[in-house]
Enzyme design. Sequence first.
Site, PDB file in Angstrom:
ATOM      1  N   VAL A 481       0.840  -1.205   0.000  1.00  0.00           N
ATOM      2  CA  VAL A 481       0.000   0.000   0.000  1.00  0.00           C
ATOM      3  C   VAL A 481       0.867   1.243   0.000  1.00  0.00           C
ATOM      4  CG1 VAL A 481      -1.921  -1.123   1.170  1.00  0.00           C
ATOM      5  CG2 VAL A 481      -0.152  -0.008   2.536  1.00  0.00           C
ATOM      6  N   ASP A 482       0.366   2.267  -0.667  1.00  0.00           N
ATOM      7  CA  ASP A 482       0.942   3.605  -0.574  1.00  0.00           C
ATOM      8  C   ASP A 482       0.401   4.230   0.713  1.00  0.00           C
ATOM      9  OD1 ASP A 482       2.262   5.934  -1.356  1.00  0.00           O
ATOM     10  OD2 ASP A 482       0.468   6.714  -2.323  1.00  0.00           O
ATOM     11  N   LYS A 483       1.002   5.315   1.169  1.00  0.00           N
ATOM     12  CA  LYS A 483       0.512   5.956   2.396  1.00  0.00           C
ATOM     13  C   LYS A 483      -0.551   7.003   2.092  1.00  0.00           C
ATOM     14  CE  LYS A 483       2.914   9.118   4.667  1.00  0.00           C
ATOM     15  NZ  LYS A 483       1.966  10.262   4.834  1.00  0.00           N
ATOM     16  N   THR A 486      -4.234   6.294   0.638  1.00  0.00           N
ATOM     17  CA  THR A 486      -4.584   4.886   0.803  1.00  0.00           C
ATOM     18  C   THR A 486      -4.789   4.584   2.284  1.00  0.00           C
ATOM     19  OG1 THR A 486      -3.296   4.314  -1.162  1.00  0.00           O
ATOM     20  CG2 THR A 486      -3.905   2.513   0.313  1.00  0.00           C
ATOM     21  N   ALA A 680      -1.795  -1.479  -3.945  1.00  0.00           N
ATOM     22  CA  ALA A 680      -2.867  -0.494  -3.867  1.00  0.00           C
ATOM     23  C   ALA A 680      -2.272   0.899  -3.864  1.00  0.00           C
ATOM     24  CB  ALA A 680      -3.711  -0.708  -2.614  1.00  0.00           C
TER      25      ALA A 680
END
Length: 795
Positions: A481-483, A486, A680
């Site tokens: 995941v990106d921060k 997300t 994501a």
Amino acid sequence: MMTSQACTTDPVCGMQVSPAEALQSKHQGKSYYFCSESCQEKFEDDPEGVLSARSRKEADELSVISNHDHSGPNLAGEKYTDTTPKPITEKTAYTCPMHAEIEQAGPGTCPICGMDLEPKFVETAGEPEDGQLNDMKRRFWVGVALSIPLLVIAMGPMVGMSISDWMPERLLSWIQLALASPVVFWCGWPLLVRGVSSFRSLNLNMFSLIAVGTLAAYLFSLLVMLFPAWIPAAFHENGHLPLYFEAAAVIITLVLLGQVLELRARKQTGGAIRELMQLAPDTAHRLTDENEEEIPLDAVHQGDRLRVRPGEKVPVDGRVLSGSSSIDESMLTGEPLPVRKIEGDLVTGGTVNQTGALVIEAVSVGNDTVLSRIVQMVADAQRSRAPIQKLADVVARYFVPIVIFCSGLAFVGWALWGPEPKLAYAFTAAVAVLIIACPCALGLATPMSVMVGVGRGAKEGVLIKNAEMLEIMEKVDTIIVDKTGTLTQGRPEVAMVETFKDWTEQQVVALAAAVESQSEHPLAQAVVRRAKVDGLAAIEAVDFKSTTGGGVRATVDGQTVLIGKADFLAEQQVAGVDEARDWAVSYQEKGETAIFVAIDGQAATVLVIADPIKASTPAALETLHQLGLKVVMLTGDAEKTARAVAVKLGIDEFRAGVSPQDKHDYVARLRREGHVVAMAGDGINDAPALAEADVGIAMGTGSDVAIESAGVTLVGGDLRGVAAACILSRKTMKNIRENLFFAFIYNALGIPVAAGLLYPFFGLLLSPMIAAAAMSLSSISVILNALRLRSARLT
């Protein structure tokens, strides 16, 4: 919009195919195109024979059409296909729900499975017509009305109702013929046409077996009636001539029941699409120089000015020109809290205006709106094929010929070794084998589950690009995941401004906003919003340049402005970077992001940007961990900021300060190590990693580039959607395996039983009518099992 393209004719089956998408073979320097591998193989085995047969067929059909009286139906006339290339457009494109490679201009039947083709592109307004379903229901009920007296005549003696005691047997035979003929040749006409077509194209399917079985029963009974002396004694049953009119009629009626239930189920699977379509209003209020007019939604053009009153739905995607209001975007995000919209903000068609009046400019209309794209994405995904379907395809290709062979074996076996009347038993067993076999259950097993599963996901804001993504998603073991956007809310705000030297807060914010206004990054937009809130005048930046994963630079009022990470500024030989970096540490350790700004080679300010973690993120991460998934966070943020977020949320692993190429390379490394990876993200910088991952998951709040690169789109941009996608994929694939298992087991057991396997032990022999009922029930059971997904919990 889909552009028109010329079609050509498959020389084997006569199907209209698109040269751009069809299989191709060359013969004597000319290219020929095919709808399927089986048609291509038949052509390559005997090209001259195929071309000769096609020429004769077209000549016959043209002759039939020229002499055809349009007042009545004619099989050849109905099956005539104009071989003139026709353009396939959004209005005329039809495709098979089970074989997406089949496509033609206008309605028809699939040359592979015999199912009716359906529109490829979803109509944006109105209820779908139920002409096919209503026609099948009408034929079914007529079949029921005529089959019941047939059953009474034929089966009455078994329950003490022997009508032959008070009516001559010859007259009863003619009554049976009169009752059965309309059932077979009117009620069953669509089934027989498909069966005949399957033999013409040599794509044998369920309708091949139905046509052979019912016509065998009907024509044999007709022969018995007209020429009783020709019938061997081995066919006689208790001294009576054998008639199977009731079997032919009941088989047709039961198959029609299956068709009705299947069509109804297919309509139900489209419920998710219809619910999405109903989100758009029917009309819009267009403002002209003279007045305001109410127009149909499809009359709205890009650039139109539209008024949206409180309580009304936003008609199309647009930009607010004047007014302010709160918009209920729950149809997109799933969040109940309304979102404040002011001049310049974008609004989405289908969302609900709550408190204020707005005037918007139409930006995207028709099929280009977010809602229309979602609807079409769901429709395309429902027709896509999962790799697991290939197993069923291979079996189905050889299934019908094997069944016909088994039917012949059953006849021979009973005729040689069966009890008297041998031929009567042999005929019953052969027809029962033909009828009980159900390639339809095999064919429906995967598509029905995919259609329902994709629709179920759409209701939760989980949009699956195709069935392959569902199958791969089930195997994922690592979620990356990106921060920003997300894990966090994705709407960061400037929380603190620290200036150095003689710069004031207003000066540096104005200069930074001038540069950041040319960037799409959420952090850049936070700076722009801060300048607007502070009422600072807009300044123009020139010579804008972006360094991926580092920062940006531009010239504003003759001053060179650099914005980005501390390392980026240090690489540009900016003075005072270390001092600025030291000041930012305490904020980074709290999970906040520091952006460094330099003006003319000197560190001028640090902008502290806070992007709160979404309230739903902790629970979503807990669900992912419960599913046995490893969660990794990749972010371009500083090490201290990333660590603080990772520790707070219990993320398994993180990488900080990564560029888009670093993200791509990390995903590629995990895949080389044998992991199945889902990524994501929501930004352009995430697109390379999304494309490299086994499954790319785009947050719907993000850029078009990210969404195009992804196999799954989460409309709400919420991490809960990642967990829902994982659960959906597992439940859908389990459902598919259940359907395939049942279909295989049913056919593996049903065919031997119909052939008479139980007769030596229990004296049981299935009648063709019982076989037809079992065949219909097998398809119905697959459909009902797939429909269970509609109520599946995804949390």
